[in-house]
Design an enzyme around this catalytic site. Structure first.
Site, PDB file in Angstrom:
ATOM      1  N   TYR A 197       0.846  -1.203   0.000  1.00  0.00           N
ATOM      2  CA  TYR A 197       0.000   0.000   0.000  1.00  0.00           C
ATOM      3  C   TYR A 197       0.879   1.250   0.000  1.00  0.00           C
ATOM      4  O   TYR A 197       0.796   2.095  -0.897  1.00  0.00           O
ATOM      5  CB  TYR A 197      -0.890  -0.040   1.235  1.00  0.00           C
ATOM      6  CG  TYR A 197      -1.966   1.020   1.283  1.00  0.00           C
ATOM      7  CD1 TYR A 197      -3.102   0.934   0.488  1.00  0.00           C
ATOM      8  CD2 TYR A 197      -1.852   2.107   2.144  1.00  0.00           C
ATOM      9  CE1 TYR A 197      -4.103   1.903   0.554  1.00  0.00           C
ATOM     10  CE2 TYR A 197      -2.847   3.070   2.218  1.00  0.00           C
ATOM     11  CZ  TYR A 197      -3.971   2.969   1.424  1.00  0.00           C
ATOM     12  OH  TYR A 197      -4.961   3.918   1.486  1.00  0.00           O
ATOM     13  N   ASP A 198       1.739   1.345   1.002  1.00  0.00           N
ATOM     14  CA  ASP A 198       2.527   2.573   1.190  1.00  0.00           C
ATOM     15  C   ASP A 198       3.390   2.869  -0.032  1.00  0.00           C
ATOM     16  O   ASP A 198       3.440   3.997  -0.519  1.00  0.00           O
ATOM     17  CB  ASP A 198       3.458   2.434   2.409  1.00  0.00           C
ATOM     18  CG  ASP A 198       2.712   2.087   3.686  1.00  0.00           C
ATOM     19  OD1 ASP A 198       1.483   1.882   3.621  1.00  0.00           O
ATOM     20  OD2 ASP A 198       3.356   1.999   4.741  1.00  0.00           O
ATOM     21  N   VAL A 239     -11.119   0.485  12.310  1.00  0.00           N
ATOM     22  CA  VAL A 239     -11.362   0.444  13.761  1.00  0.00           C
ATOM     23  C   VAL A 239     -12.762   0.935  14.158  1.00  0.00           C
ATOM     24  O   VAL A 239     -13.427   0.293  14.980  1.00  0.00           O
ATOM     25  CB  VAL A 239     -10.215   1.148  14.529  1.00  0.00           C
ATOM     26  CG1 VAL A 239     -10.112   2.619  14.208  1.00  0.00           C
ATOM     27  CG2 VAL A 239     -10.349   0.959  16.021  1.00  0.00           C
ATOM     28  N   ARG A 338      -0.204   9.465  14.319  1.00  0.00           N
ATOM     29  CA  ARG A 338      -0.441  10.037  12.981  1.00  0.00           C
ATOM     30  C   ARG A 338      -1.274  11.300  13.154  1.00  0.00           C
ATOM     31  O   ARG A 338      -2.372  11.268  13.701  1.00  0.00           O
ATOM     32  CB  ARG A 338      -1.157   9.026  12.095  1.00  0.00           C
ATOM     33  CG  ARG A 338      -1.069   9.410  10.647  1.00  0.00           C
ATOM     34  CD  ARG A 338      -1.907   8.533   9.786  1.00  0.00           C
ATOM     35  NE  ARG A 338      -1.345   7.240   9.527  1.00  0.00           N
ATOM     36  CZ  ARG A 338      -2.053   6.114   9.546  1.00  0.00           C
ATOM     37  NH1 ARG A 338      -3.312   6.131   9.868  1.00  0.00           N
ATOM     38  NH2 ARG A 338      -1.488   4.982   9.254  1.00  0.00           N
TER      39      ARG A 338
HETATM   40  N1  LIG Z   1     -10.672   6.228   3.942  1.00  0.00           N
HETATM   41  C1  LIG Z   1      -9.511   6.710   4.355  1.00  0.00           C
HETATM   42  O1  LIG Z   1      -9.358   7.162   5.513  1.00  0.00           O
HETATM   43  C2  LIG Z   1      -8.342   6.751   3.398  1.00  0.00           C
HETATM   44  C3  LIG Z   1      -7.094   7.064   3.924  1.00  0.00           C
HETATM   45  C4  LIG Z   1      -6.017   7.111   3.073  1.00  0.00           C
HETATM   46  C5  LIG Z   1      -6.190   6.869   1.714  1.00  0.00           C
HETATM   47  N2  LIG Z   1      -7.411   6.562   1.213  1.00  0.00           N
HETATM   48  C6  LIG Z   1      -7.518   6.289  -0.234  1.00  0.00           C
HETATM   49  O2  LIG Z   1      -8.723   6.835  -0.762  1.00  0.00           O
HETATM   50  C7  LIG Z   1      -9.238   5.978  -1.786  1.00  0.00           C
HETATM   51  C8  LIG Z   1     -10.660   5.562  -1.445  1.00  0.00           C
HETATM   52  O3  LIG Z   1     -10.661   4.932  -0.175  1.00  0.00           O
HETATM   53  P1  LIG Z   1     -11.956   4.276   0.473  1.00  0.00           P
HETATM   54  O4  LIG Z   1     -11.768   4.387   1.936  1.00  0.00           O
HETATM   55  O5  LIG Z   1     -13.160   4.822  -0.162  1.00  0.00           O
HETATM   56  O6  LIG Z   1     -11.749   2.746   0.034  1.00  0.00           O
HETATM   57  P2  LIG Z   1     -12.837   1.594  -0.227  1.00  0.00           P
HETATM   58  O7  LIG Z   1     -12.118   0.295  -0.154  1.00  0.00           O
HETATM   59  O8  LIG Z   1     -14.026   1.785   0.644  1.00  0.00           O
HETATM   60  O9  LIG Z   1     -13.303   1.856  -1.717  1.00  0.00           O
HETATM   61  C9  LIG Z   1     -12.461   1.638  -2.802  1.00  0.00           C
HETATM   62  C10 LIG Z   1     -13.317   1.299  -4.015  1.00  0.00           C
HETATM   63  O10 LIG Z   1     -12.423   1.014  -5.095  1.00  0.00           O
HETATM   64  C11 LIG Z   1     -12.880  -0.137  -5.776  1.00  0.00           C
HETATM   65  N3  LIG Z   1     -11.712  -0.796  -6.381  1.00  0.00           N
HETATM   66  C12 LIG Z   1     -10.667  -1.382  -5.746  1.00  0.00           C
HETATM   67  N4  LIG Z   1      -9.821  -1.889  -6.653  1.00  0.00           N
HETATM   68  C13 LIG Z   1     -10.351  -1.611  -7.879  1.00  0.00           C
HETATM   69  C14 LIG Z   1      -9.931  -1.875  -9.209  1.00  0.00           C
HETATM   70  N5  LIG Z   1      -8.826  -2.556  -9.478  1.00  0.00           N
HETATM   71  N6  LIG Z   1     -10.712  -1.461 -10.238  1.00  0.00           N
HETATM   72  C15 LIG Z   1     -11.878  -0.788  -9.986  1.00  0.00           C
HETATM   73  N7  LIG Z   1     -12.324  -0.520  -8.747  1.00  0.00           N
HETATM   74  C16 LIG Z   1     -11.555  -0.921  -7.709  1.00  0.00           C
HETATM   75  C17 LIG Z   1     -13.551  -0.998  -4.719  1.00  0.00           C
HETATM   76  O11 LIG Z   1     -14.497  -1.887  -5.319  1.00  0.00           O
HETATM   77  C18 LIG Z   1     -14.205   0.064  -3.829  1.00  0.00           C
HETATM   78  O12 LIG Z   1     -15.508   0.333  -4.273  1.00  0.00           O
HETATM   79  C19 LIG Z   1      -8.273   4.812  -1.903  1.00  0.00           C
HETATM   80  O13 LIG Z   1      -7.320   5.096  -2.911  1.00  0.00           O
HETATM   81  C20 LIG Z   1      -7.584   4.812  -0.559  1.00  0.00           C
HETATM   82  O14 LIG Z   1      -6.323   4.219  -0.637  1.00  0.00           O
HETATM   83  C21 LIG Z   1      -8.495   6.470   2.034  1.00  0.00           C
END
Ligand SMILES: NC(=O)c1ccc[n+]([C@@H]2O[C@H](COP(=O)([O-])OP(=O)(O)OC[C@H]3O[C@@H](n4cnc5c(N)ncnc54)[C@H](O)[C@@H]3O)[C@@H](O)[C@H]2O)c1
Length: 377
Positions: A197-198, A239, A338
């Site tokens: 991820y990171d 969490v 964080r």
């Molecule tokens: N929620 C947070 O606090 C947070 C923190 C840091 C980074 N992010 C980043 O924000 C973005 C959204 O996060 P989230 O919390 O909504 O995540 P989530 O897992 O709830 O949603 C991600 C969505 O992406 C879709 N997805 C995953 N892989 C895919 C692929 N290969 N092709 C098409 N669709 C795909 C999944 O089906 C899901 O609907 C991500 O990039 C995540 O890394 C979120």
């Protein structure tokens, strides 16, 4: 319903109030998007819940203006969520099942603003699917950037591209780098259980910087810090939903660590305002922390606050108990603190998060009370 929760706001009231709040706080940005084609990759996920509904809510309340046209691209790996199915008939919404690790669909049309949030984001799930996680953030991003280059060559203007990076790109910051500014370079393992991820987020940012420079494209990066709230499925294994599940199942809240790790938690309505500001107003090739600076609380304190609020709202009688996780990597490389510095987003974009932690947790619990189904979609 118990005596304790009679007369309190329903889950849909929370959502409607939040959507109006997002539209008001980012009014300039939604005006700019009016009449434009907006692509949201990963729009079926947690952040998608408000990212998708906010422009549709804007359209509803600004009937005299050209609508924002939203296209959601998602592989729907956990199914199409009920809230999206309910919106399917909206003429300003298009759903496309597509895996972002392939080139964007040939018949996509001319997208003018693009958001890349398609990645597994929950540590439990990205440790299980590390290669898929890297592919989405590197190859998937690359396809989106190539699309923007091709559009530019066709003289089709792209107004903004937003890549979702993460606060995880900082790894476990040294104490003198907390709170953390965008200029901190990070303290990250490139081979540990979180590295998929990171490191893919870090390389994704590098791709953004160089595509922005080389092709003069308006590509911007957001680094979210611990968002929570409506849309984050109760089964997501992060969490707050884990605690909510315990609360609504009427059992004790299970803490899988010593509870000492400290975080600032940013309510999703504030965060989504920040993301629209970065998308529309952020400087090309620049990254912005999106979160809140205070209060920085321990996970134990978070659990205590949730227990107290649940007692007040639902008459919850459980307490916090400590257990070891069955997942041996659950805490490996988990940052001990964080906390962001958000001055850059504040001063450059007018980002100004306002929802307090207690209000945000209360709103989240009310939302979970109406969204308890443990379905995966
Ligand atoms: N929620 C947070 O606090 C947070 C923190 C840091 C980074 N992010 C980043 O924000 C973005 C959204 O996060 P989230 O919390 O909504 O995540 P989530 O897992 O709830 O949603 C991600 C969505 O992406 C879709 N997805 C995953 N892989 C895919 C692929 N290969 N092709 C098409 N669709 C795909 C999944 O089906 C899901 O609907 C991500 O990039 C995540 O890394 C979120």
């Amino acid at each position: 319903m118990t005596e304790a929760n009679r007369g309190m706001p329903a889950a849909e009231d929370v959502v409607n109030t939040d959507l109006d709040y997002i539209n008001a706080e980012a009014a300039e940005e939604f005006s700019e998007l009016s009449g434009k084609e907006l692509l949201i990759a990963g729009g079926a996920g947690f952040l998608g819940y408000y990212l998708v509904q906010a422009p549709l809510n804007w359209n509803r309340n600004h009937g005299g203006e050209a609508p924002i046209k939203v296209t959601v691209l998602d592989n729907f790996i956990r199914g199409v969520p009920a809230w999206l199915t309910a919106l399917e008939a909206n003429p300003n919404l298009r759903l496309i099942k597509h895996d972002i690790t392939n080139p964007l669909p040939a018949d996509l049309g001319d997208m003018e603003y693009l958001i890349h949030g398609a990645s597994i984001a929950s540590p439990t799930f990205y440790r299980k699917y590390p290669i898929e996680t890297m592919d989405a953030n590197v190859n998937g991003l690359r396809f989106m950037l190539e699309y923007a280059v091709a559009q530019k060559r066709k003289q089709k203007a792209v107004g903004g591209i937003l890549f979702y990076s993460s606060s995880e790109i900082y790894g476990d910051p040294t104490p003198d780098n907390i709170p953390t500014p965008e200029t901190y370079r990070g303290n990250v393992s490139c081979t540990g259980p979180r590295a998929c991820y990171d490191e893919s987020k870090r390389y994704g940012e590098t791709l953004c910087v160089h595509f922005a420079r080389q092709y003069e494209l308006p590509i911007k990066v957001a680094r979210p810090f611990n968002n929570y709230g409506p849309g984050l499925k109760i089964t997501d294994r992060r969490v707050i939903p884990d605690f909510a599940r315990d609360i609504f199942d009427g059992r004790d809240m299970v803490m899988l660590s010593d509870g000492a790790a400290q975080r600032t938690f940013c309510y999703v309505a504030d965060a989504v305002v920040g993301y629209y500001k970065v998308l529309v107003k952020g400087r090309p090739g620049e990254a912005y922390n999106v979160g809140v600076e205070t209060p920085e609380i321990s996970v134990a304190e978070l659990a205590r606050r949730l227990a107290d609020l649940s007692r007040e709202l639902f008459g919850y009688t459980g307490q916090v108990v400590f257990k070891a996780s069955a997942d041996k990597d659950y805490l490996v490389d988990n940052p001990s603190r964080r906390c962001p510095i958000i001055t850059k987003a504040r001063t450059e974009l007018g980002y100004d998060p306002k929802v307090t932690i207690d209000d945000g947790l209360r709103r989240s619990l009310l939302w979970y009370s109406g969204n308890r189904e443990a379905s995966d979609a």
